[in-house]
Design a protein around this motif. Sequence first.
Motif, PDB file in Angstrom:
ATOM      1  N   MET A   1       6.307  76.940  96.753  1.00 51.73           N
ATOM      2  CA  MET A   1       7.707  76.579  96.929  1.00 51.73           C
ATOM      3  C   MET A   1       8.548  77.368  95.931  1.00 51.73           C
ATOM      4  N   SER A   2       9.714  77.840  96.352  1.00 50.78           N
ATOM      5  CA  SER A   2      10.601  78.544  95.443  1.00 50.78           C
ATOM      6  C   SER A   2      11.269  77.565  94.494  1.00 50.78           C
ATOM      7  N   ASN A   3      11.703  78.083  93.345  1.00 46.01           N
ATOM      8  CA  ASN A   3      12.411  77.236  92.396  1.00 46.01           C
ATOM      9  C   ASN A   3      13.730  76.750  92.997  1.00 46.01           C
ATOM     10  N   ALA A   4      14.381  77.576  93.802  1.00 48.51           N
ATOM     11  CA  ALA A   4      15.635  77.179  94.437  1.00 48.51           C
ATOM     12  C   ALA A   4      15.420  75.986  95.372  1.00 48.51           C
ATOM     13  N   ALA A   5      14.310  75.995  96.113  1.00 48.49           N
ATOM     14  CA  ALA A   5      14.007  74.867  96.997  1.00 48.49           C
ATOM     15  C   ALA A   5      13.729  73.608  96.184  1.00 48.49           C
ATOM     16  N   ALA A  10      15.480  68.278  94.025  1.00 46.36           N
ATOM     17  CA  ALA A  10      15.833  67.457  92.865  1.00 46.36           C
ATOM     18  C   ALA A  10      17.266  66.950  92.969  1.00 46.36           C
ATOM     19  N   LEU A  11      18.175  67.816  93.383  1.00 43.04           N
ATOM     20  CA  LEU A  11      19.580  67.413  93.525  1.00 43.04           C
ATOM     21  C   LEU A  11      19.742  66.345  94.602  1.00 43.04           C
ATOM     22  N   ALA A  12      19.068  66.531  95.724  1.00 40.84           N
ATOM     23  CA  ALA A  12      19.174  65.553  96.803  1.00 40.84           C
ATOM     24  C   ALA A  12      18.584  64.213  96.388  1.00 40.84           C
ATOM     25  N   ALA A  13      17.438  64.247  95.698  1.00 39.11           N
ATOM     26  CA  ALA A  13      16.812  63.006  95.256  1.00 39.11           C
ATOM     27  C   ALA A  13      17.730  62.224  94.326  1.00 39.11           C
ATOM     28  N   GLN A  14      18.530  62.940  93.536  1.00 37.16           N
ATOM     29  CA  GLN A  14      19.425  62.308  92.580  1.00 37.16           C
ATOM     30  C   GLN A  14      20.799  61.954  93.181  1.00 37.16           C
ATOM     31  N   GLY A  15      20.943  62.145  94.478  1.00 37.25           N
ATOM     32  CA  GLY A  15      22.154  61.693  95.146  1.00 37.25           C
ATOM     33  C   GLY A  15      23.224  62.737  95.335  1.00 37.25           C
ATOM     34  N   PHE A  16      22.960  63.990  94.915  1.00 42.23           N
ATOM     35  CA  PHE A  16      23.993  65.012  95.046  1.00 42.23           C
ATOM     36  C   PHE A  16      24.022  65.648  96.434  1.00 42.23           C
ATOM     37  N   HIS A 208       3.340  51.912  89.952  1.00 41.35           N
ATOM     38  CA  HIS A 208       4.616  51.699  90.650  1.00 41.35           C
ATOM     39  C   HIS A 208       5.750  52.452  89.960  1.00 41.35           C
ATOM     40  N   LEU A 209       5.774  52.423  88.652  1.00 39.99           N
ATOM     41  CA  LEU A 209       6.826  53.115  87.911  1.00 39.99           C
ATOM     42  C   LEU A 209       6.734  54.624  88.101  1.00 39.99           C
ATOM     43  N   VAL A 210       5.532  55.159  88.145  1.00 39.87           N
ATOM     44  CA  VAL A 210       5.369  56.598  88.385  1.00 39.87           C
ATOM     45  C   VAL A 210       5.827  56.952  89.795  1.00 39.87           C
ATOM     46  N   LEU A 211       5.540  56.103  90.762  1.00 42.10           N
ATOM     47  CA  LEU A 211       5.991  56.361  92.127  1.00 42.10           C
ATOM     48  C   LEU A 211       7.517  56.339  92.203  1.00 42.10           C
ATOM     49  N   GLU A 212       8.136  55.379  91.530  1.00 45.20           N
ATOM     50  CA  GLU A 212       9.596  55.335  91.514  1.00 45.20           C
ATOM     51  C   GLU A 212      10.157  56.578  90.815  1.00 45.20           C
ATOM     52  N   SER A 213       9.514  56.978  89.747  1.00 43.10           N
ATOM     53  CA  SER A 213       9.940  58.189  89.041  1.00 43.10           C
ATOM     54  C   SER A 213       9.863  59.402  89.956  1.00 43.10           C
ATOM     55  N   ALA A 214       8.789  59.498  90.743  1.00 41.44           N
ATOM     56  CA  ALA A 214       8.658  60.608  91.691  1.00 41.44           C
ATOM     57  C   ALA A 214       9.756  60.560  92.745  1.00 41.44           C
ATOM     58  N   ARG A 215      10.101  59.364  93.186  1.00 44.18           N
ATOM     59  CA  ARG A 215      11.158  59.230  94.196  1.00 44.18           C
ATOM     60  C   ARG A 215      12.499  59.668  93.631  1.00 44.18           C
ATOM     61  N   TRP A 216      12.792  59.274  92.396  1.00 41.73           N
ATOM     62  CA  TRP A 216      14.087  59.620  91.805  1.00 41.73           C
ATOM     63  C   TRP A 216      14.146  61.078  91.346  1.00 41.73           C
ATOM     64  N   HIS A 217      13.007  61.642  91.014  1.00 43.97           N
ATOM     65  CA  HIS A 217      12.964  63.060  90.682  1.00 43.97           C
ATOM     66  C   HIS A 217      13.027  63.933  91.936  1.00 43.97           C
ATOM     67  N   GLY A 218      12.355  63.484  92.995  1.00 36.63           N
ATOM     68  CA  GLY A 218      12.139  64.349  94.162  1.00 36.63           C
ATOM     69  C   GLY A 218      10.952  65.241  93.925  1.00 36.63           C
ATOM     70  N   ALA A 265       6.555  62.241  98.649  1.00 35.15           N
ATOM     71  CA  ALA A 265       6.274  62.531 100.060  1.00 35.15           C
ATOM     72  C   ALA A 265       7.504  62.321 100.946  1.00 35.15           C
ATOM     73  N   GLY A 266       8.371  61.406 100.560  1.00 33.04           N
ATOM     74  CA  GLY A 266       9.558  61.135 101.371  1.00 33.04           C
ATOM     75  C   GLY A 266      10.793  61.887 100.927  1.00 33.04           C
ATOM     76  N   ALA A 267      10.629  62.858 100.037  1.00 28.46           N
ATOM     77  CA  ALA A 267      11.790  63.581  99.511  1.00 28.46           C
ATOM     78  C   ALA A 267      12.461  64.406 100.592  1.00 28.46           C
ATOM     79  N   ARG A 268      13.785  64.424 100.560  1.00 27.56           N
ATOM     80  CA  ARG A 268      14.543  65.277 101.473  1.00 27.56           C
ATOM     81  C   ARG A 268      14.480  66.723 100.994  1.00 27.56           C
ATOM     82  N   ARG A 269      14.512  67.648 101.935  1.00 26.86           N
ATOM     83  CA  ARG A 269      14.462  69.068 101.604  1.00 26.86           C
ATOM     84  C   ARG A 269      15.675  69.765 102.220  1.00 26.86           C
TER      85      ARG A 269
END
Length: 388
Positions: A1-5, A10-16, A208-218, A265-269
């Motif tokens: 994966m490219s850094n830009a992707a 990451a931006l989408a996961a954080q709501g931007f 559970h906390l690591v999974l939530e962290s992954a979700r919020w990080h993307g 796994a559910g992160a938007r791209r």
Amino acid sequence: MSNAAARRIALAAQGFGDPAPSGRIDIRHLRRALGRVGLLQIDSVNVLVRSHELPLFARLGPYPRPALTELIERRHELFEYWAHVASFVPVELYPMLRWRMERAGGHSWRSVAAIVEQHPGYIDAVLAEVAERGPITAAELEDPGAKQGPWWGWAKGKTALEWLFSVGRVTSAGRGRNFERRYDLPERVLPHAVLDAPVPSETDAKRHLVLESARWHGIGTARDLADYFRLGMADTQAALTDLVEAGSVLRVDVESWQQPAYLYAGARRPRRVHARAFLSPFDSLVWARARTERLFGMQYRIELYTPPPKRTYGYYVLPFLLGEELVARVDLKADRKESTLRMIGAHLEPGHSDPSSVALIASELQEELRSMADWLELDRVTPSRVRF
């Protein structure tokens, strides 16, 4: 994966990547944005605005500030605890942090041991006083003690209350005028459904906390994911092994990253992200400085405690996000006496100094400054034009 992707994920996961509200912003919008960041880091510096208020402005625009206070202090949808340092945390995560409270109870605070030895019964008396008079601040205790030192030298009353807070025997019922904690019993502040919820094992809670962290990080490295809740690396790696096996998190490689990455796994791209925001120094998008540099190429350090002659950019410097990049950093101050938002300094990031980029960034920055001034109910922005 490219850094830009990875950056767009990451931006989408954080709501931007979410569309901006088109009309009046209400509590429903705040809940949506909070669902993207999970935690709001707390900091007492108020040169611009309290730091925990800025992430929602960055994602929503000029929301009504009392609405966040209502969510915290009246609806109790967030509670205060040591998560990513001092943070406002979704109340649903309370059972997931009980292990940390139990650990704090077994941890030897030398200052608490000294109180127990020198003032037998004092901590129990403080707890009883909270039960009788709460919510109260440390200064309102009948015997708060004398402060020790100019900075973090707490008086015995503050030490006792902070220990009781860490072990979960008291909680924060909100903040006072000077942002001091107001302590009360958990059963008078937190929803009973949360207090009565089953407490998972420490292993399950950390997973559970690591999974939530992954979700919020993307997307992020193991160290990135550990940092969200300040978990140990061994615990985080063990949780990631289970989550990868379950398919909740995917192990991926990102261009130029030295460490393996983990993708929720559910992160938007998204193919593009169109954002414009000032980021608090404590915004969850940039609070991990190594990740900020890896994703955005910005070497960002806060200079609050740096002597003025040694500062490079200023006292309270906010990265400016435009599109998918951090394009500038701006030193801001809210001069409430003069009803003015002051831009003390503005610096472009490398790669954005061609005339067309400068003009675009200056124009967008000017609009965002005016929006922030309106949000803070300040009449003017000074200087009136952005110059780099």
